[in-house]
Design a protein around this motif. Sequence first.
Motif, PDB file in Angstrom:
ATOM      1  N   LEU A  52       1.157  -1.376  -0.052  1.00  0.00           N
ATOM      2  CA  LEU A  52       0.052  -0.262  -0.223  1.00  0.00           C
ATOM      3  C   LEU A  52       0.921   1.220   0.103  1.00  0.00           C
ATOM      4  CD1 LEU A  52      -2.810  -1.287   2.556  1.00  0.00           C
ATOM      5  CD2 LEU A  52      -3.228  -1.006   0.116  1.00  0.00           C
ATOM      6  N   ALA A  53       2.171   1.229   0.164  1.00  0.00           N
ATOM      7  CA  ALA A  53       2.680   2.832   0.184  1.00  0.00           C
ATOM      8  C   ALA A  53       2.698   2.912  -1.123  1.00  0.00           C
ATOM      9  CB  ALA A  53       4.614   1.736   0.322  1.00  0.00           C
ATOM     10  N   GLU A  54       3.379   3.778  -1.371  1.00  0.00           N
ATOM     11  CA  GLU A  54       3.314   5.052  -2.769  1.00  0.00           C
ATOM     12  C   GLU A  54       4.697   5.202  -3.272  1.00  0.00           C
ATOM     13  OE1 GLU A  54       0.725   7.928  -3.397  1.00  0.00           O
ATOM     14  OE2 GLU A  54      -0.242   7.977  -1.640  1.00  0.00           O
ATOM     15  N   ASP A  55       5.714   5.272  -2.108  1.00  0.00           N
ATOM     16  CA  ASP A  55       6.668   5.580  -2.462  1.00  0.00           C
ATOM     17  C   ASP A  55       7.802   4.709  -1.608  1.00  0.00           C
ATOM     18  OD1 ASP A  55       6.966   7.454  -0.850  1.00  0.00           O
ATOM     19  OD2 ASP A  55       6.689   8.973  -2.526  1.00  0.00           O
ATOM     20  N   LEU A  56       9.124   5.044  -1.727  1.00  0.00           N
ATOM     21  CA  LEU A  56      10.073   4.357  -0.054  1.00  0.00           C
ATOM     22  C   LEU A  56       9.313   5.605   0.679  1.00  0.00           C
ATOM     23  CD1 LEU A  56      12.508   2.873   0.400  1.00  0.00           C
ATOM     24  CD2 LEU A  56      14.287   4.329  -0.089  1.00  0.00           C
TER      25      LEU A  56
END
Length: 557
Positions: free
Chosen positions: A210-214
């Motif tokens: 579910l993370a959009e980026d680091l």
Amino acid sequence: MEDIEIAQENEANKIQTITAVAGDIGLDPTDIEQYGPYKAKITTSALERLRQRPQGKLVLVTAINPTPAGEGKSTVAVGLADAMHRKGQKAVLALREPSLGPVMGMKGGATGGGYAQVVPMADINLHFTGDMHALTSAVNTLAALIDNHLQQGNALHIDPRRIQWKRVLDINDRALRHVTVGLGGPTSGVPREDGFDITVASELMAVLCLAEDLGDLKERIARIVIAYTYGREPVTVEMLGVTGAITMLLKDAIKPNLVQTLEHTPVLIHGGPFANIAHGCNSVVATRTALALGDIAITEAGFGADLGAEKFLDIKAPVLGKTPDAAVVVATLRALKYNGGVALKDLQTSNLDAIRTGFANLERHIHNLQRYGLPVVVAINAFATDDPAETQLVQDLCADQGVKAVPATVWADGGAGGVELAEAVTEALSATEPFKPLYPQEMPVEDKIQTVVQGIYGGRDVEYARKAQLALKTIKANGWDRLPICIAKTQYSFSDDPKLLGAPTDFTIHVSDIIPKIGAGFLVVMTGTVLTMPGLPKHPAANDIDIDAQGHITGLF
């Protein structure tokens, strides 16, 4: 011929280099990090650039409730992508990564089947690019750091009886569900009860997906609640001071993996939460990248539409910022007959009455998706032994619901067997009905659960165990009650009883616990007897797998 034999035969003659596959979708060699000639990860810089592109259309492939006979949802998703590719449409497929639990157990892998497969099949189903190992290491590193904190004085006043974070293993191992750690004296840690989950059930898997980026990954990891103090206050990863270390272990795992089908359609395989114990969708990063790279992105959600699709629509879509433009529900004649009361051994026998009875299961899934405003197409995953009269009956019953049902022979014929399905899906993509969320986020937790139970499952009541009632109080006290819910439930039934097939009504869902997953951003509602560490069957698939001195694998599926 077995799936692995088809894959090996075609890989030897037809597989393209991953640089060629990347080039076909506009990626330069510098946009990918190769893991040998046929696998790669997409670089962070390329992902950032692609986020600025307009998004294509999104097709969600789901299914009726699974049966022991298998429904072939991933196979249909692969075949549909290949069919669209054949028709000259720029299609990109986004799937979940396989877990060794099903691979060595009974369900099998997650690369499709027959001539609708993703390759290199064995690599993907085994260690792939190491994402599962990275996740396993990160989860267990955090567990070790928690126990070390207890050993070194417990400055955060963590109550060892209320540690929420479990260790993990990416294999079904029932012996590790409940264990005791810290035995052996003062130098061996603080004794306490513990347990293992399967890697794909861990919150860290959900966070990754579910993370959009680091940067978002790091923020989500910081929020994870790992324990409660003696005063019952939540303790987070950030409070433990190890957010950076855990994020670092996932610096490569956050990047989606690029591979191909047997027909060279590009595929992004990334993330693999189970849908019966987690949210069952591949990563937001991979789906968003597929939407940027193709005119049509095809993705799938685990198990039946009551699990994976509902969670895609209520949990993943708000993060993705994009709802599906159409849904495909996969069904087989034998699965409909099974839901109609036919024994597994008799599924090959024609039975129109059982088809009519079992159709109630498919009908409910169709209506559930339509209530979100999605145009629906039914894919009848066809087998050589199918009775044409049964197929026609399913098409007629679907037509009565205003839905087109199309036989697909993609297992036997690859993309050529999915052309009619691709045409039906393309037509469905032209619909413009607005998306309708199932519930508002501000709705009380109990009402959200009741909404899913009544509106999606067809049940009547919800019964809360004492543990679940106490969990609700904790959730409300900490302001977590605005989060969406992720119901952990058997995949075999709309109810929490795996033996209650078809389309049951007026049943009660039994909630045993509600677990806040604050990093992931949802509340896991545990029901029935669903387990976060499955066990292996009496005859696991591992008994049929072999490899010779030349490295040739047999019996994988």
